[in-house]
Design a protein around this motif. Structure first.
Motif, mmCIF file in Angstrom:
data_model
loop_
_atom_site.group_PDB
_atom_site.id
_atom_site.type_symbol
_atom_site.label_atom_id
_atom_site.label_comp_id
_atom_site.label_asym_id
_atom_site.label_seq_id
_atom_site.Cartn_x
_atom_site.Cartn_y
_atom_site.Cartn_z
ATOM 1 N N LEU A 140 0.872 -1.168 0.000
ATOM 2 C CA LEU A 140 0.000 0.000 0.000
ATOM 3 C C LEU A 140 0.908 1.215 0.000
ATOM 4 N N CYS A 141 0.682 2.132 -0.926
ATOM 5 C CA CYS A 141 1.629 3.230 -1.102
ATOM 6 C C CYS A 141 0.895 4.527 -1.440
ATOM 7 N N PRO A 142 1.599 5.657 -1.415
ATOM 8 C CA PRO A 142 0.989 6.931 -1.812
ATOM 9 C C PRO A 142 0.446 6.866 -3.240
ATOM 10 N N PRO A 143 -0.427 7.795 -3.614
ATOM 11 C CA PRO A 143 -1.155 7.682 -4.885
ATOM 12 C C PRO A 143 -0.294 7.745 -6.142
ATOM 13 N N ASN A 144 0.877 8.382 -6.085
ATOM 14 C CA ASN A 144 1.739 8.486 -7.266
ATOM 15 C C ASN A 144 2.962 7.584 -7.134
ATOM 16 N N PHE A 145 2.741 6.294 -6.971
ATOM 17 C CA PHE A 145 3.837 5.360 -6.766
ATOM 18 C C PHE A 145 3.781 4.224 -7.776
ATOM 19 N N ALA A 152 10.965 -1.805 -8.457
ATOM 20 C CA ALA A 152 11.165 -2.829 -7.428
ATOM 21 C C ALA A 152 10.616 -4.188 -7.843
ATOM 22 N N LYS A 153 9.855 -4.206 -8.940
ATOM 23 C CA LYS A 153 9.229 -5.443 -9.425
ATOM 24 C C LYS A 153 8.338 -6.070 -8.344
ATOM 25 N N ARG A 154 7.505 -5.224 -7.733
ATOM 26 C CA ARG A 154 6.556 -5.668 -6.716
ATOM 27 C C ARG A 154 5.168 -5.123 -7.033
ATOM 28 N N SER A 155 4.154 -5.816 -6.525
ATOM 29 C CA SER A 155 2.775 -5.408 -6.755
ATOM 30 C C SER A 155 2.374 -4.323 -5.760
ATOM 31 N N ILE A 156 1.564 -3.380 -6.228
ATOM 32 C CA ILE A 156 0.973 -2.396 -5.327
ATOM 33 C C ILE A 156 -0.547 -2.529 -5.407
ATOM 34 N N ILE A 157 -1.235 -2.079 -4.377
ATOM 35 C CA ILE A 157 -2.680 -2.254 -4.313
ATOM 36 C C ILE A 157 -3.374 -1.418 -5.382
ATOM 37 N N ILE A 158 -3.010 -0.154 -5.456
ATOM 38 C CA ILE A 158 -3.652 0.749 -6.403
ATOM 39 C C ILE A 158 -2.807 2.004 -6.513
ATOM 40 N N ASP A 159 -2.980 2.733 -7.599
ATOM 41 C CA ASP A 159 -2.341 4.048 -7.727
ATOM 42 C C ASP A 159 -3.183 4.880 -8.676
ATOM 43 N N PHE A 160 -2.906 6.178 -8.728
ATOM 44 C CA PHE A 160 -3.739 7.081 -9.508
ATOM 45 C C PHE A 160 -3.459 7.000 -11.003
ATOM 46 N N LYS A 161 -2.222 6.733 -11.388
ATOM 47 C CA LYS A 161 -1.842 6.824 -12.792
ATOM 48 C C LYS A 161 -2.230 5.598 -13.610
ATOM 49 N N THR A 162 -2.270 4.426 -12.984
ATOM 50 C CA THR A 162 -2.530 3.191 -13.722
ATOM 51 C C THR A 162 -3.952 2.733 -13.446
ATOM 52 N N PHE A 163 -4.800 2.832 -14.448
ATOM 53 C CA PHE A 163 -6.206 2.477 -14.257
ATOM 54 C C PHE A 163 -6.672 1.593 -15.404
#
Length: 245
Positions: A140-145, A152-163
């Motif tokens: 879980l990370c800030p919206p612009n990550f 890092a080749k890791r999954s993130i929960i969600i972000d603003f740029k990729t939809f």
């Protein structure tokens, strides 16, 4: 190219010239002179500024003309030098990443860069994550990550740029991003600047951990200014990393 490498170039050329003189005699000296011309322009290329490509083309043209003029009398050394230059180009291409702001010729002679090579304020924490977290870990990370997926080749929960572009998936993305970063009626990057980033910054570690558990995140990336009572796994001037609790 560092000053150390610029010093090595004349030394390599001197060794090559001695090789020609010792094993081929003075008749091969001209090859060393033309090689010196070409190699000197190559060595000075990073120092020539905006006109570097022009000087390099000129040097390559003069060196090539010299090689061709000698080729008629004795083709073997010419072939040897040609293969050496091709090998040098391939080595340079494979080892040199393309950088932002490179000239046209430098771009043509270097391999494509990846996003991991772009300077970023998130590179340090991405490097730590790639080396100190399981490959299947989710963050879980800030919206612009969004770049963490590549750096890092890791999954993130969600972000603003990729939809997503599918209707139901886009609706789910909108619901989740409002749930995680807070509701706002602002649109686009105005929403990020005036709502999502401040909301995330001032959320407590307990609030973020509850959201992380809800969406299956193993770790949480916090802004350095966000207080936390949890053990800090990593911290720099901008971000810190904690485990979901």
């Amino acid at each position: 190219r560092s000053h150390y490498l610029l010093l090595l170039d004349p030394l390599r050329l001197l060794a090559f010239e001695l090789f020609l003189l010792v094993f081929g005699g003075w008749k091969y000296a001209n090859y060393a002179i033309y090689a010196f011309l070409g190699w000197s322009i190559y060595a000075l290329y990073p120092q020539l500024g905006d006109n570097a490509d022009i000087y390099l083309f000129l040097g390559a043209f003069l060196a090539s003309a010299g090689f061709i003029s000698q080729y008629k009398t004795n083709p073997k050394p010419y072939l040897f030098l040609f293969l050496t230059l091709i090998g040098a180009f391939l080595t340079y291409y494979l080892l040199t990443p393309r950088q932002i702001g490179d000239s046209f010729l430098k771009k043509a002679c270097s391999h494509q860069f990846t996003i991991a090579q772009i300077p970023s304020d998130k590179q340090k924490i991405a490097a730590f994550i790639s080396q100190n977290s399981p490959i299947a870990a989710r963050f879980l990370c800030p919206p612009n990550f969004s770049e963490l997926r590549l750096t890092a080749k890791r999954s993130i929960i969600i972000d603003f740029k990729t939809f997503p572009f599918e209707d139901r998936a886009l609706k789910r993305w909108h619901t989740e991003i409002m749930d995680i970063y807070g509701y706002t009626d602002k649109l686009g990057f105005e929403a990020v600047r005036w709502a999502f980033e401040p909301n995330y910054l001032y959320s407590t570690d307990t609030q973020l951990s509850e959201k992380a558990r809800r969406y299956g995140a193993d770790f949480i990336i916090l802004n350095t200014a966000t207080p936390t009572s949890q053990p800090i796994l990593y911290q720099d001037s901008l971000y810190k990393l904690i485990k979901t609790f």
